[in-house]
Motif scaffolding. Structure first.
Motif, PDB file in Angstrom:
ATOM      1  N   VAL A 418      40.350  43.020  44.632  1.00 43.50           N
ATOM      2  CA  VAL A 418      40.946  42.980  43.296  1.00 43.50           C
ATOM      3  C   VAL A 418      41.220  44.422  42.881  1.00 43.50           C
ATOM      4  O   VAL A 418      40.351  45.290  43.011  1.00 43.50           O
ATOM      5  CB  VAL A 418      40.007  42.296  42.289  1.00 43.50           C
ATOM      6  CG1 VAL A 418      40.629  42.293  40.896  1.00 43.50           C
ATOM      7  CG2 VAL A 418      39.678  40.870  42.739  1.00 43.50           C
ATOM      8  N   PHE A 419      42.409  44.675  42.356  1.00 40.82           N
ATOM      9  CA  PHE A 419      42.810  46.025  41.955  1.00 40.82           C
ATOM     10  C   PHE A 419      43.196  46.027  40.478  1.00 40.82           C
ATOM     11  O   PHE A 419      43.815  45.074  39.984  1.00 40.82           O
ATOM     12  CB  PHE A 419      43.996  46.503  42.784  1.00 40.82           C
ATOM     13  CG  PHE A 419      43.712  46.623  44.255  1.00 40.82           C
ATOM     14  CD1 PHE A 419      43.416  47.847  44.818  1.00 40.82           C
ATOM     15  CD2 PHE A 419      43.732  45.498  45.071  1.00 40.82           C
ATOM     16  CE1 PHE A 419      43.146  47.950  46.176  1.00 40.82           C
ATOM     17  CE2 PHE A 419      43.478  45.595  46.429  1.00 40.82           C
ATOM     18  CZ  PHE A 419      43.175  46.825  46.981  1.00 40.82           C
ATOM     19  N   GLY A 420      42.838  47.113  39.783  1.00 39.75           N
ATOM     20  CA  GLY A 420      43.210  47.239  38.381  1.00 39.75           C
ATOM     21  C   GLY A 420      42.676  48.526  37.797  1.00 39.75           C
ATOM     22  O   GLY A 420      41.597  48.988  38.182  1.00 39.75           O
ATOM     23  N   PRO A 421      43.392  49.130  36.856  1.00 38.50           N
ATOM     24  CA  PRO A 421      42.978  50.433  36.303  1.00 38.50           C
ATOM     25  C   PRO A 421      41.967  50.296  35.163  1.00 38.50           C
ATOM     26  O   PRO A 421      42.321  50.351  33.994  1.00 38.50           O
ATOM     27  CB  PRO A 421      44.308  51.019  35.819  1.00 38.50           C
ATOM     28  CG  PRO A 421      45.106  49.815  35.429  1.00 38.50           C
ATOM     29  CD  PRO A 421      44.705  48.708  36.359  1.00 38.50           C
ATOM     30  N   ASP A 422      40.697  50.063  35.505  1.00 41.63           N
ATOM     31  CA  ASP A 422      39.619  50.034  34.512  1.00 41.63           C
ATOM     32  C   ASP A 422      39.797  48.898  33.505  1.00 41.63           C
ATOM     33  O   ASP A 422      39.401  49.024  32.356  1.00 41.63           O
ATOM     34  CB  ASP A 422      39.545  51.389  33.783  1.00 41.63           C
ATOM     35  CG  ASP A 422      38.273  51.515  32.925  1.00 41.63           C
ATOM     36  OD1 ASP A 422      37.235  50.955  33.319  1.00 41.63           O
ATOM     37  OD2 ASP A 422      38.337  52.148  31.867  1.00 41.63           O
ATOM     38  N   GLU A 423      40.391  47.774  33.941  1.00 39.87           N
ATOM     39  CA  GLU A 423      40.719  46.736  32.973  1.00 39.87           C
ATOM     40  C   GLU A 423      40.305  45.335  33.399  1.00 39.87           C
ATOM     41  O   GLU A 423      40.647  44.360  32.729  1.00 39.87           O
ATOM     42  CB  GLU A 423      42.236  46.746  32.708  1.00 39.87           C
ATOM     43  CG  GLU A 423      42.709  47.998  32.002  1.00 39.87           C
ATOM     44  CD  GLU A 423      44.221  48.172  32.053  1.00 39.87           C
ATOM     45  OE1 GLU A 423      44.716  49.137  31.452  1.00 39.87           O
ATOM     46  OE2 GLU A 423      44.888  47.349  32.713  1.00 39.87           O
ATOM     47  N   THR A 424      39.608  45.194  34.500  1.00 42.53           N
ATOM     48  CA  THR A 424      39.297  43.857  34.993  1.00 42.53           C
ATOM     49  C   THR A 424      38.490  43.066  33.974  1.00 42.53           C
ATOM     50  O   THR A 424      38.795  41.894  33.700  1.00 42.53           O
ATOM     51  CB  THR A 424      38.541  43.952  36.328  1.00 42.53           C
ATOM     52  OG1 THR A 424      39.346  44.690  37.263  1.00 42.53           O
ATOM     53  CG2 THR A 424      38.259  42.566  36.891  1.00 42.53           C
ATOM     54  N   ALA A 425      37.470  43.689  33.399  1.00 43.05           N
ATOM     55  CA  ALA A 425      36.687  42.988  32.379  1.00 43.05           C
ATOM     56  C   ALA A 425      37.507  42.774  31.116  1.00 43.05           C
ATOM     57  O   ALA A 425      37.497  41.688  30.523  1.00 43.05           O
ATOM     58  CB  ALA A 425      35.418  43.778  32.065  1.00 43.05           C
ATOM     59  N   SER A 426      38.230  43.802  30.704  1.00 38.33           N
ATOM     60  CA  SER A 426      39.041  43.686  29.497  1.00 38.33           C
ATOM     61  C   SER A 426      40.109  42.617  29.626  1.00 38.33           C
ATOM     62  O   SER A 426      40.498  41.987  28.639  1.00 38.33           O
ATOM     63  CB  SER A 426      39.696  45.035  29.180  1.00 38.33           C
ATOM     64  OG  SER A 426      40.471  44.967  28.013  1.00 38.33           O
ATOM     65  N   ASN A 427      40.572  42.380  30.837  1.00 37.85           N
ATOM     66  CA  ASN A 427      41.588  41.355  31.063  1.00 37.85           C
ATOM     67  C   ASN A 427      41.004  39.958  31.203  1.00 37.85           C
ATOM     68  O   ASN A 427      41.721  39.014  31.547  1.00 37.85           O
ATOM     69  CB  ASN A 427      42.418  41.697  32.301  1.00 37.85           C
ATOM     70  CG  ASN A 427      43.455  42.765  32.022  1.00 37.85           C
ATOM     71  OD1 ASN A 427      44.046  42.792  30.961  1.00 37.85           O
ATOM     72  ND2 ASN A 427      43.653  43.659  32.971  1.00 37.85           N
ATOM     73  N   GLY A 428      39.715  39.830  30.968  1.00 39.01           N
ATOM     74  CA  GLY A 428      39.104  38.507  30.942  1.00 39.01           C
ATOM     75  C   GLY A 428      38.577  38.021  32.270  1.00 39.01           C
ATOM     76  O   GLY A 428      38.197  36.848  32.397  1.00 39.01           O
ATOM     77  N   LEU A 429      38.513  38.896  33.279  1.00 38.42           N
ATOM     78  CA  LEU A 429      38.114  38.478  34.618  1.00 38.42           C
ATOM     79  C   LEU A 429      36.699  38.924  34.964  1.00 38.42           C
ATOM     80  O   LEU A 429      36.372  39.164  36.130  1.00 38.42           O
ATOM     81  CB  LEU A 429      39.107  39.041  35.641  1.00 38.42           C
ATOM     82  CG  LEU A 429      40.570  38.620  35.438  1.00 38.42           C
ATOM     83  CD1 LEU A 429      41.477  39.365  36.412  1.00 38.42           C
ATOM     84  CD2 LEU A 429      40.737  37.115  35.602  1.00 38.42           C
ATOM     85  N   SER A 430      35.838  39.009  33.970  1.00 36.62           N
ATOM     86  CA  SER A 430      34.480  39.529  34.181  1.00 36.62           C
ATOM     87  C   SER A 430      33.687  38.740  35.208  1.00 36.62           C
ATOM     88  O   SER A 430      32.786  39.283  35.859  1.00 36.62           O
ATOM     89  CB  SER A 430      33.715  39.526  32.850  1.00 36.62           C
ATOM     90  OG  SER A 430      34.307  40.387  31.919  1.00 36.62           O
ATOM     91  N   ALA A 431      33.992  37.468  35.359  1.00 33.37           N
ATOM     92  CA  ALA A 431      33.238  36.643  36.313  1.00 33.37           C
ATOM     93  C   ALA A 431      33.327  37.199  37.726  1.00 33.37           C
ATOM     94  O   ALA A 431      32.444  36.945  38.559  1.00 33.37           O
ATOM     95  CB  ALA A 431      33.738  35.203  36.274  1.00 33.37           C
ATOM     96  N   ALA A 432      34.363  37.975  38.021  1.00 34.20           N
ATOM     97  CA  ALA A 432      34.505  38.555  39.362  1.00 34.20           C
ATOM     98  C   ALA A 432      33.299  39.406  39.722  1.00 34.20           C
ATOM     99  O   ALA A 432      32.911  39.493  40.891  1.00 34.20           O
ATOM    100  CB  ALA A 432      35.780  39.388  39.437  1.00 34.20           C
ATOM    101  N   PHE A 433      32.675  40.021  38.724  1.00 31.42           N
ATOM    102  CA  PHE A 433      31.550  40.907  38.989  1.00 31.42           C
ATOM    103  C   PHE A 433      30.275  40.146  39.350  1.00 31.42           C
ATOM    104  O   PHE A 433      29.291  40.758  39.757  1.00 31.42           O
ATOM    105  CB  PHE A 433      31.312  41.825  37.794  1.00 31.42           C
ATOM    106  CG  PHE A 433      32.468  42.734  37.518  1.00 31.42           C
ATOM    107  CD1 PHE A 433      32.899  43.645  38.471  1.00 31.42           C
ATOM    108  CD2 PHE A 433      33.167  42.660  36.328  1.00 31.42           C
ATOM    109  CE1 PHE A 433      33.984  44.464  38.241  1.00 31.42           C
ATOM    110  CE2 PHE A 433      34.250  43.472  36.081  1.00 31.42           C
ATOM    111  CZ  PHE A 433      34.664  44.381  37.041  1.00 31.42           C
TER     112      PHE A 433
END
Length: 794
Positions: A418-433
């Motif tokens: 998964v790629f993203g500029p410091d926004e994965t959690a902010s974009n609602g995808l926190s479950a990935a962690f």
């Protein structure tokens, strides 16, 4: 061999001969030479009349490539080559031709005089090949026509490729671009246990097209401090005398390879993944090296004048052809090629064999290595929807659960990130962690840092859209899978990179030897319609417009209205090949409209009538209420409830669009509807009130050929800043009250019977504005609105 003299005289002569052969082939391509072995005096008719080509970077790239071949053979390396300096693709083509990989892909370019002639005549010629490395170039994964992306591509290529080395030649002009400047920090995200290595070779030849370069003019001390400050261990190779440079380059490459092997062996035997200081090479040589020293008394070698054509043969000045002949004969082609035009056996023996040739390495044709993802059943993540609009859910958070399990299922295969500029959690995808941390190689502070891991598969700890895009492209181009999540407004930062990838895919679709790669997928879940805390600068849905203009067989645009549709779309996209897929979704609580079975049917078709929201069954509709996007869908359905309340006899058809390209005619896009199917949905003449997620002009562009010209699109029109979510819609006229007003105005048959509806809607807009300026939030009837108008409930 001693460190002082690593090559024997015989080795130097052999390497120099290969380099001369490559330079000769590179130069002949510039002039489209029709006299490949110079067996007779050169004549003007042997040359192309209009000459456009690039020479300046070729000798240096040929020198580097030749020495990399030596290292590959010596150490049995699995290596690919990325050409960053841009124009100069003739050098890489020359190298591919010399080792045979070019003729294997293009048998018509045979390894003899006739094939050599065809090789020369195709360069930068109509129907031929570009002047830069491109999809047509075997061994290339980097489109050299636009500078700045080579180093990011190289790092993406070696992620999860523990045995691969990506040798990346960075042009000194290219090094001045923003994406390349950020890419020097990629070494901080490379795990020496699980990833391969990148060997950057900064090529300092002194000049861009017409200006000097920064790195070539600063002192060696300053350059060394810069790269050491970025975490590299640089070694300098500088000069212009070939024999000495061969010795220096061989020693530097031996050192670099051994350093890479030492770093990896230590990490892999001890389990210590602490970030090392990786080696790099700074290579300084004259621009246009071995070319003409002077032309017309002006310096060419070592000057910006060597960037393109060193000797302008067709400028009308006498003696030019003879001058060119003297230069070309200085490479002594008669010593390098036999009477049939084949490279002499002694030189052929120098090349790596089989897949070890950089032009034939399967990592540079990633589809050869691509394996399907293991995917969970997306239906298992379905939101239960007992009836339309009965429950609220965060669409992106639902998708996050699917992404979490996608990471888990492919953990062993190590082929998904998964790629993203410091926004994965902010974009609602926190479950990935829950499945993987963020990649981070330096020590973490347990008091403040979260989800950081040296083996993390979420690449979002670098605040650079350019870098994330480049990493992902390199990862995909070498046969793996992934997606990019971003704020919708700021994905525009990589517009140009997306254009280059779209062009790459378009050309690859025309090359049967290029195998399909996994699609480039985007999830944009922080979208234009809810930026109440961020304001005006976070509002830009124009990425849709940008991508929609690319080649139709490459681009796909999806705007799912709810979580179940988002799951269906995403599952389809991550399984697809050779596309650019853009998904725009919501991360905020939204009403859920469709059951999973309904969502699958709706997304498979991409567009359809929502019968449960319509009341025109069996009769002609008075109006078509169309919507595309989560917020436009919500406001359209709210407008329908108002119209049904005040004008119960009005026949309304609700059409929802998930696949935006369905609007375009099937003759223009593979997903497009036929005119018959389009008319069946939208009628040929009834008013269409279309609430759209993005700029209204895009819908008009996609539908301008359709029969029904009675189309009225409402979308984002650059209004709204720090305000409430609903006020954003009001300011851009896609709110429910404005949509009702629009609809009534388009129905002259209502006469004066709708006067009270219009007055009520205008009153509501005034009430709304007064309420938000008093209470700082939207009207209760807006915040608490629920869909209650399904015919089955009445």
């Amino acid at each position: 061999m001693s460190k002082k003299d690593p090559l024997t005289k015989e080795q130097v002569r052999a390497i120099d001969a290969w380099w001369r052969a490559a330079n000769y082939l590179s130069a002949c391509q510039l002039y489209l030479l029709d006299n490949p072995l110079l067996r007779e005096p050169l004549k003007e008719e042997h040359l192309k009349r209009t000459i456009v080509g690039y020479w300046g970077t070729c000798p240096g790239q040929n020198f580097i490539y030749t020495h990399l071949n030596r290292a590959i053979v010596k150490y049995d390396l699995d290596m690919i080559y990325l050409s960053g300096p841009g124009h100069g693709g003739n050098a890489i083509v020359a190298q591919d031709y010399l080792d045979g990989s070019y003729s294997e892909v293009y048998p018509n370019i045979s390894r003899d005089a006739a094939g050599m002639k065809r090789l020369f005549r195709q360069f930068a010629f109509p129907g031929g090949i570009p002047s830069h490395t491109a999809p047509e170039t075997p061994g290339s994964i980097n489109e050299g026509g636009e500078l700045g992306y080579s180093l990011a591509h190289a790092f993406g290529a070696v992620m999860d490729n523990p045995d691969l080395i990506a040798a990346c030649v960075v042009g000194d002009g290219e090094a001045e671009t923003g994406p390349l400047a950020a890419a020097w920090h990629s070494n901080k995200f490379l795990n020496p246990i699980t990833d391969g290595a990148v060997l950057p070779i900064l090529h300092l030849n002194g000049f861009k097209i017409g200006n000097p370069t920064i790195f070539s003019r600063i002192s060696r001390e300053e350059a060394e401090m810069f790269f050491k400050g970025c975490g590299w261990e640089p070694r300098f190779v500088e000069g212009d005398e070939p024999e000495q440079m061969h010795q220096k380059m061989a020693a530097a490459l031996d050192w670099a390879v051994r350093e890479i092997q030492r770093v990896q062996e230590y990490a892999r035997t001890t389990g210590d993944a602490a970030r090392p200081r990786w080696p790099m090479i700074v290579f300084r040589s004259p621009k246009g090296w071995t070319g003409p020293k002077e032309v017309d008394g002006q310096p060419v070698e070592g000057s910006w004048r060597s960037h393109q054509i060193p000797i302008p043969v067709h400028d009308g000045k006498p003696g030019r052809v003879q001058e060119l002949e003297r230069w070309l004969r200085s490479y002594h082609p008669e010593e390098l090629f036999d009477e049939n035009g084949a490279l002499i056996p002694q030189l052929q023996a120098l090349a790596p064999q089989g897949d070890r040739r950089m032009g034939a390495n399967p990592h540079a044709n990633g589809g050869l290595l691509l394996r399907d993802l293991r995917t969970p059943d997306f239906r298992e993540y379905a939101v239960s929807v007992p009836r339309p609009g009965a429950v609220d859910e965060e669409d992106a958070a639902v998708l996050g659960n699917y992404v979490r399990d996608l990471l888990r299922l492919n953990q062993e295969a190590r082929n998904f990130r998964v790629f993203g500029p410091d926004e994965t959690a902010s974009n609602g995808l926190s479950a990935a962690f829950q499945a993987s941390g963020r990649r981070w190689m330096d020590p973490a502070d347990p008091r403040t840092d979260q989800d950081l891991s040296p083996d993390g598969r979420v690449m979002d700890a670098m605040l650079s859209e350019h870098l994330c895009q480049g990493w992902l492209e390199g990862y995909l181009l070498t046969g793996r899978h992934g997606f990019f999540n971003s704020y919708e407004a700021f994905i525009r930062i990589v517009d140009s990179m997306v254009s280059q990838h779209a062009k790459w895919l378009k050309v690859c679709n025309q090359l049967p030897w290029r195998q399909k790669i996994a699609s480039l997928n985007y999830v944009l879940s922080s979208n234009v319609w809810q930026q109440d805390h961020n304001g005006f600068n976070n509002q830009d849905p124009g990425f849709l417009d940008h991508v929609a203009n690319k080649k139709a067989d490459v681009v796909r645009l999806y705007l799912p209205p709810d979580a179940n549709c988002l799951l269906s779309c995403f599952d389809h996209c991550v399984k697809s090949r050779n596309y650019i897929n853009v998904i725009v979704a919501s991360k905020h609580p939204r009403p859920q409209w469709l059951t999973m079975d309904q969502a699958v049917k709706h997304c498979t078709q991409g567009i359809g009538i929502w019968q449960w929201a319509s009341n025109d069954q069996g009769v002609e509709p008075d109006v078509v209420m169309a919507c595309c996007g989560d917020t436009p869908t919500l406001e359209t359905l709210a407008a329908v409830t108002i119209l049904r309340k005040y004008l119960p006899d009005l026949k309304i058809r609700v059409v929802n669009v998930v696949d935006l390209m369905k609007l375009q005619p099937h003759t223009e896009h593979p997903h497009g509807l036929t005119d018959e199917d389009y008319d069946a949905l939208f009628t040929q003449d009834k008013p269409i009130i279309f609430a759209f997620h993005g700029y209204p002009t895009l819908v008009h562009e996609l539908t301008y050929r359709r029969h029904n010209k009675n189309l009225h699109v409402r979308g984002y029109k650059e209004e709204g800043t720090m305000t409430t979510p609903f006020d954003m819609r009001v300011q851009n006229n896609i709110d429910r009250f404005s949509l009702v007003i629009d609809t009534v105005k388009r129905l002259p048959q209502l006469g004066n019977t709708a006067a009270y509806v219009l007055q009520e809607m205008r009153d509501k807009l005034v009430e709304h504005k007064q309420y938000i300026t008093t209470y700082g939030q939207d009207l209760p009837e807006v915040r608490e609105w629920k869909w209650t108008q399904s015919p089955l409930e009445q």
